[in-house]
Write a protein that holds these residues in place. Structure first.
Motif, PDB file in Angstrom:
ATOM      1  N   GLU A 103       0.862  -1.185   0.000  1.00 38.31           N
ATOM      2  CA  GLU A 103       0.000   0.000   0.000  1.00 38.31           C
ATOM      3  C   GLU A 103       0.898   1.235   0.000  1.00 38.31           C
ATOM      4  O   GLU A 103       1.604   1.500   0.972  1.00 38.31           O
ATOM      5  CB  GLU A 103      -0.892  -0.006   1.234  1.00 38.31           C
ATOM      6  CG  GLU A 103      -1.786  -1.233   1.346  1.00 38.31           C
ATOM      7  CD  GLU A 103      -2.502  -1.304   2.674  1.00 38.31           C
ATOM      8  OE1 GLU A 103      -3.277  -0.361   2.983  1.00 38.31           O
ATOM      9  OE2 GLU A 103      -2.281  -2.281   3.419  1.00 38.31           O
ATOM     10  N   TYR A 104       0.858   1.943  -1.097  1.00 39.50           N
ATOM     11  CA  TYR A 104       1.715   3.126  -1.250  1.00 39.50           C
ATOM     12  C   TYR A 104       0.829   4.347  -1.458  1.00 39.50           C
ATOM     13  O   TYR A 104       0.014   4.391  -2.385  1.00 39.50           O
ATOM     14  CB  TYR A 104       2.648   2.937  -2.438  1.00 39.50           C
ATOM     15  CG  TYR A 104       3.583   4.095  -2.694  1.00 39.50           C
ATOM     16  CD1 TYR A 104       4.302   4.697  -1.666  1.00 39.50           C
ATOM     17  CD2 TYR A 104       3.774   4.577  -3.992  1.00 39.50           C
ATOM     18  CE1 TYR A 104       5.170   5.750  -1.903  1.00 39.50           C
ATOM     19  CE2 TYR A 104       4.646   5.629  -4.246  1.00 39.50           C
ATOM     20  CZ  TYR A 104       5.338   6.210  -3.194  1.00 39.50           C
ATOM     21  OH  TYR A 104       6.199   7.255  -3.436  1.00 39.50           O
ATOM     22  N   SER A 105       0.985   5.330  -0.585  1.00 42.07           N
ATOM     23  CA  SER A 105       0.196   6.555  -0.719  1.00 42.07           C
ATOM     24  C   SER A 105       1.105   7.764  -0.577  1.00 42.07           C
ATOM     25  O   SER A 105       2.136   7.709   0.105  1.00 42.07           O
ATOM     26  CB  SER A 105      -0.921   6.606   0.328  1.00 42.07           C
ATOM     27  OG  SER A 105      -0.387   6.577   1.634  1.00 42.07           O
ATOM     28  N   TYR A 106       0.723   8.841  -1.239  1.00 40.53           N
ATOM     29  CA  TYR A 106       1.505  10.070  -1.179  1.00 40.53           C
ATOM     30  C   TYR A 106       0.645  11.232  -1.638  1.00 40.53           C
ATOM     31  O   TYR A 106      -0.449  11.043  -2.204  1.00 40.53           O
ATOM     32  CB  TYR A 106       2.771   9.966  -2.042  1.00 40.53           C
ATOM     33  CG  TYR A 106       2.515   9.727  -3.506  1.00 40.53           C
ATOM     34  CD1 TYR A 106       2.278  10.789  -4.394  1.00 40.53           C
ATOM     35  CD2 TYR A 106       2.510   8.443  -4.029  1.00 40.53           C
ATOM     36  CE1 TYR A 106       2.043  10.573  -5.742  1.00 40.53           C
ATOM     37  CE2 TYR A 106       2.272   8.213  -5.374  1.00 40.53           C
ATOM     38  CZ  TYR A 106       2.040   9.275  -6.230  1.00 40.53           C
ATOM     39  OH  TYR A 106       1.796   9.057  -7.566  1.00 40.53           O
ATOM     40  N   SER A 107       1.133  12.423  -1.404  1.00 44.95           N
ATOM     41  CA  SER A 107       0.461  13.625  -1.910  1.00 44.95           C
ATOM     42  C   SER A 107       1.503  14.543  -2.522  1.00 44.95           C
ATOM     43  O   SER A 107       2.677  14.504  -2.157  1.00 44.95           O
ATOM     44  CB  SER A 107      -0.304  14.343  -0.796  1.00 44.95           C
ATOM     45  OG  SER A 107       0.579  14.784   0.213  1.00 44.95           O
ATOM     46  N   GLU A 116       3.692  14.459   1.250  1.00 41.20           N
ATOM     47  CA  GLU A 116       3.617  13.361   2.209  1.00 41.20           C
ATOM     48  C   GLU A 116       3.805  12.046   1.464  1.00 41.20           C
ATOM     49  O   GLU A 116       3.552  11.957   0.262  1.00 41.20           O
ATOM     50  CB  GLU A 116       2.279  13.365   2.945  1.00 41.20           C
ATOM     51  CG  GLU A 116       2.032  14.616   3.772  1.00 41.20           C
ATOM     52  CD  GLU A 116       0.706  14.553   4.516  1.00 41.20           C
ATOM     53  OE1 GLU A 116      -0.018  13.548   4.363  1.00 41.20           O
ATOM     54  OE2 GLU A 116       0.398  15.506   5.249  1.00 41.20           O
ATOM     55  N   GLU A 117       4.217  11.004   2.212  1.00 39.77           N
ATOM     56  CA  GLU A 117       4.482   9.714   1.572  1.00 39.77           C
ATOM     57  C   GLU A 117       4.470   8.627   2.640  1.00 39.77           C
ATOM     58  O   GLU A 117       4.979   8.828   3.742  1.00 39.77           O
ATOM     59  CB  GLU A 117       5.852   9.768   0.888  1.00 39.77           C
ATOM     60  CG  GLU A 117       6.187   8.578   0.022  1.00 39.77           C
ATOM     61  CD  GLU A 117       7.561   8.716  -0.631  1.00 39.77           C
ATOM     62  OE1 GLU A 117       7.824   8.004  -1.606  1.00 39.77           O
ATOM     63  OE2 GLU A 117       8.372   9.550  -0.139  1.00 39.77           O
ATOM     64  N   VAL A 126       6.121   0.566   6.847  1.00 42.74           N
ATOM     65  CA  VAL A 126       7.554   0.574   6.565  1.00 42.74           C
ATOM     66  C   VAL A 126       8.111   1.968   6.798  1.00 42.74           C
ATOM     67  O   VAL A 126       9.135   2.142   7.453  1.00 42.74           O
ATOM     68  CB  VAL A 126       7.838   0.115   5.124  1.00 42.74           C
ATOM     69  CG1 VAL A 126       9.336   0.213   4.813  1.00 42.74           C
ATOM     70  CG2 VAL A 126       7.335  -1.299   4.904  1.00 42.74           C
ATOM     71  N   PHE A 127       7.432   2.984   6.266  1.00 42.02           N
ATOM     72  CA  PHE A 127       7.826   4.363   6.546  1.00 42.02           C
ATOM     73  C   PHE A 127       6.636   5.289   6.374  1.00 42.02           C
ATOM     74  O   PHE A 127       5.652   4.961   5.713  1.00 42.02           O
ATOM     75  CB  PHE A 127       9.000   4.813   5.661  1.00 42.02           C
ATOM     76  CG  PHE A 127       8.664   4.977   4.199  1.00 42.02           C
ATOM     77  CD1 PHE A 127       7.987   6.101   3.735  1.00 42.02           C
ATOM     78  CD2 PHE A 127       9.034   4.009   3.274  1.00 42.02           C
ATOM     79  CE1 PHE A 127       7.681   6.263   2.388  1.00 42.02           C
ATOM     80  CE2 PHE A 127       8.733   4.159   1.928  1.00 42.02           C
ATOM     81  CZ  PHE A 127       8.057   5.287   1.492  1.00 42.02           C
ATOM     82  N   ARG A 128       6.772   6.453   6.976  1.00 41.51           N
ATOM     83  CA  ARG A 128       5.786   7.520   6.818  1.00 41.51           C
ATOM     84  C   ARG A 128       6.511   8.838   7.011  1.00 41.51           C
ATOM     85  O   ARG A 128       7.304   9.001   7.938  1.00 41.51           O
ATOM     86  CB  ARG A 128       4.671   7.393   7.863  1.00 41.51           C
ATOM     87  CG  ARG A 128       3.579   8.469   7.733  1.00 41.51           C
ATOM     88  CD  ARG A 128       2.564   8.360   8.858  1.00 41.51           C
ATOM     89  NE  ARG A 128       3.150   8.747  10.145  1.00 41.51           N
ATOM     90  CZ  ARG A 128       3.242  10.002  10.571  1.00 41.51           C
ATOM     91  NH1 ARG A 128       2.807  11.015   9.816  1.00 41.51           N
ATOM     92  NH2 ARG A 128       3.767  10.278  11.750  1.00 41.51           N
ATOM     93  N   ARG A 129       6.234   9.779   6.128  1.00 40.64           N
ATOM     94  CA  ARG A 129       6.825  11.107   6.293  1.00 40.64           C
ATOM     95  C   ARG A 129       5.841  12.181   5.857  1.00 40.64           C
ATOM     96  O   ARG A 129       5.073  12.014   4.909  1.00 40.64           O
ATOM     97  CB  ARG A 129       8.145  11.216   5.506  1.00 40.64           C
ATOM     98  CG  ARG A 129       8.042  11.173   3.995  1.00 40.64           C
ATOM     99  CD  ARG A 129       8.132  12.567   3.370  1.00 40.64           C
ATOM    100  NE  ARG A 129       8.257  12.453   1.928  1.00 40.64           N
ATOM    101  CZ  ARG A 129       9.397  12.620   1.285  1.00 40.64           C
ATOM    102  NH1 ARG A 129      10.497  12.886   1.960  1.00 40.64           N
ATOM    103  NH2 ARG A 129       9.425  12.515  -0.027  1.00 40.64           N
ATOM    104  N   ASP A 130       5.870  13.279   6.604  1.00 38.31           N
ATOM    105  CA  ASP A 130       5.081  14.448   6.240  1.00 38.31           C
ATOM    106  C   ASP A 130       5.893  15.683   6.607  1.00 38.31           C
ATOM    107  O   ASP A 130       7.103  15.598   6.843  1.00 38.31           O
ATOM    108  CB  ASP A 130       3.695  14.434   6.911  1.00 38.31           C
ATOM    109  CG  ASP A 130       3.766  14.338   8.420  1.00 38.31           C
ATOM    110  OD1 ASP A 130       4.765  14.824   9.010  1.00 38.31           O
ATOM    111  OD2 ASP A 130       2.847  13.777   9.029  1.00 38.31           O
ATOM    112  N   ALA A 131       5.236  16.820   6.694  1.00 38.82           N
ATOM    113  CA  ALA A 131       5.961  18.080   6.931  1.00 38.82           C
ATOM    114  C   ALA A 131       6.597  18.149   8.309  1.00 38.82           C
ATOM    115  O   ALA A 131       7.534  18.922   8.524  1.00 38.82           O
ATOM    116  CB  ALA A 131       5.015  19.255   6.724  1.00 38.82           C
ATOM    117  N   SER A 132       6.123  17.343   9.248  1.00 40.74           N
ATOM    118  CA  SER A 132       6.624  17.457  10.620  1.00 40.74           C
ATOM    119  C   SER A 132       7.270  16.193  11.164  1.00 40.74           C
ATOM    120  O   SER A 132       7.860  16.217  12.248  1.00 40.74           O
ATOM    121  CB  SER A 132       5.477  17.856  11.556  1.00 40.74           C
ATOM    122  OG  SER A 132       4.443  16.876  11.528  1.00 40.74           O
ATOM    123  N   ALA A 133       7.158  15.076  10.460  1.00 38.05           N
ATOM    124  CA  ALA A 133       7.658  13.826  11.016  1.00 38.05           C
ATOM    125  C   ALA A 133       8.175  12.891   9.931  1.00 38.05           C
ATOM    126  O   ALA A 133       7.749  12.963   8.766  1.00 38.05           O
ATOM    127  CB  ALA A 133       6.558  13.140  11.811  1.00 38.05           C
TER     128      ALA A 133
END
Length: 366
Positions: A103-107, A116-117, A126-133
């Motif tokens: 499941e791969y999501s991003y903006s 975000e991703e 597995v990973f998550r990233r956004d503007a703050s984390a």
């Protein structure tokens, strides 16, 4: 294979629209259209302006940051829905490769920069990233704290997947390798006002040079006859030739000078079919815009015989028949939704039903 896709705020799609290919019905006919419990082939119908073309382009957004293959030059023009220009475009993909569910999501923002991703494999993040984390599974990937901080800032919009694939050695059966091989083998193309494509190739190329260099001249002639009953006697090319010629009454004439618009479209299709042997997912926008309705049917037979996932858009309801596909493989897109025919009616659809007649009679509601 692609099992599910969703997008929000992309071009004409103000609200989230989801396409689920993971739950086909239990029809006992045309089983070639289903592979490993996933819809492998389908045709998407819809009125003008319903979003058929934009939906196909949205699916191929993943090419723009995970693949080095050919891209559409004006892809990011009018990228965001006009009513929400300051909001990101959101994408969600679900793939299944053997026993792995990815499941791969991003903006992305209006110029295509990742905002975000996140990646979830077999229901584990597995990973998550956004503007703050930025979070990543440290058991799988040991990453320096500086790199993690850089991903938080996200200055150049590099995908975490691209970074991981370039930084770690993986075996051939690793889920990231499978994902990238699939994405790099995706193909979108159209032949309407202009010929365009996304994916599979790294550069543009000449159709006739491809046919000549691969010694496909006779095979191309047979293809034209088999799908359209047109007979072309091609002059056998010589070393260095880049143009196809036909022989008519002992006279030599350039093929493109006598080919109809539909025949030229068949030449494009023929070349892509030859390349589709290495494709994973193919989306053809308005594939039959220049075809006779019976020719469209024969072309679909050729396309759906390929091993990869193949989907097209069309206005030709002659193709909406159980002799070609099934009610769970014909889709309608309208009102920011996309649904299979079987989900657009309470009526039980069977082999003997004339689904084109039902469609024209307004039996299906999205």
């Amino acid at each position: 294979m692609l099992t599910k896709f969703a997008v929000k705020n992309f071009r004409g799609f103000a609200e989230r629209i989801e396409w689920d290919l993971s739950h086909p019905s239990n029809y006992e006919f045309n089983k070639y259209a289903i592979k490993d419990g996933i819809v492998k082939n389908g045709i998407i119908y819809g009125p003008n302006g319903s979003g058929k073309s934009n939906f196909g382009l949205a699916i191929f957004d993943i090419e723009n940051h995970l693949s080095a293959k050919w891209k559409k030059n004006d892809y990011y023009k009018d990228y965001v829905y006009t009513g929400y220009l300051n909001s990101p475009v959101e994408f969600e993909y679900v793939f299944r490769f053997d026993n792995d569910i990815i499941e791969y999501s991003y903006s992305k923002n209006s110029v295509g920069l990742l905002v975000e991703e996140s990646l979830i494999v077999n229901h584990k993040q597995v990973f998550r990233r956004d503007a703050s984390a930025f979070e990543i599974d440290d058991k799988q990937f040991k990453i320096d704290a500086t790199v993690k901080e850089n991903f938080k800032q996200n200055v150049n919009g590099v995908s975490v997947i691209s970074f991981l694939s370039a930084s770690f050695p993986f075996s051939q059966d690793h889920y990231l390798v499978k994902l990238l091989v699939f994405v790099n083998s995706m193909l979108w193309f159209k032949n309407l006002d202009s010929r365009e494509f996304i994916g599979l190739e790294t550069t543009s190329f000449s159709l006739e040079e491809f046919i000549i260099q691969n010694h496909y001249t006779e095979d191309f002639s047979e293809f034209l006859y088999n799908v359209s009953e047109q007979r072309f006697k091609f002059v056998m090319p010589k070393e260095g030739d880049k143009v196809l010629y036909c022989e008519i009454e002992n006279n030599k004439v350039q093929f493109l000078s006598i080919a109809s618009t539909g025949t030229k479209a068949l030449e494009l299709l023929y070349v892509w079919i030859k390349r589709m042997t290495s494709a994973s997912f193919v989306f053809i926008d308005e594939f039959d815009a220049f075809y006779h309705f019976k020719l469209s049917y024969q072309v679909c037979k050729q396309l759906f015989n390929l091993d990869c996932q193949v989907f097209t858009t069309s206005h030709n309801t002659y193709l909406m028949t159980n002799e070609l596909l099934r009610p769970d493989c014909n889709f309608i897109i309208a009102n920011n939704k996309i649904k299979a025919l079987v989900d657009c009616t309470e009526k039980e659809l069977r082999w003997g039903h004339n689904i084109e007649k039902l469609f024209r009679g307004g039996a299906f509601e999205v």
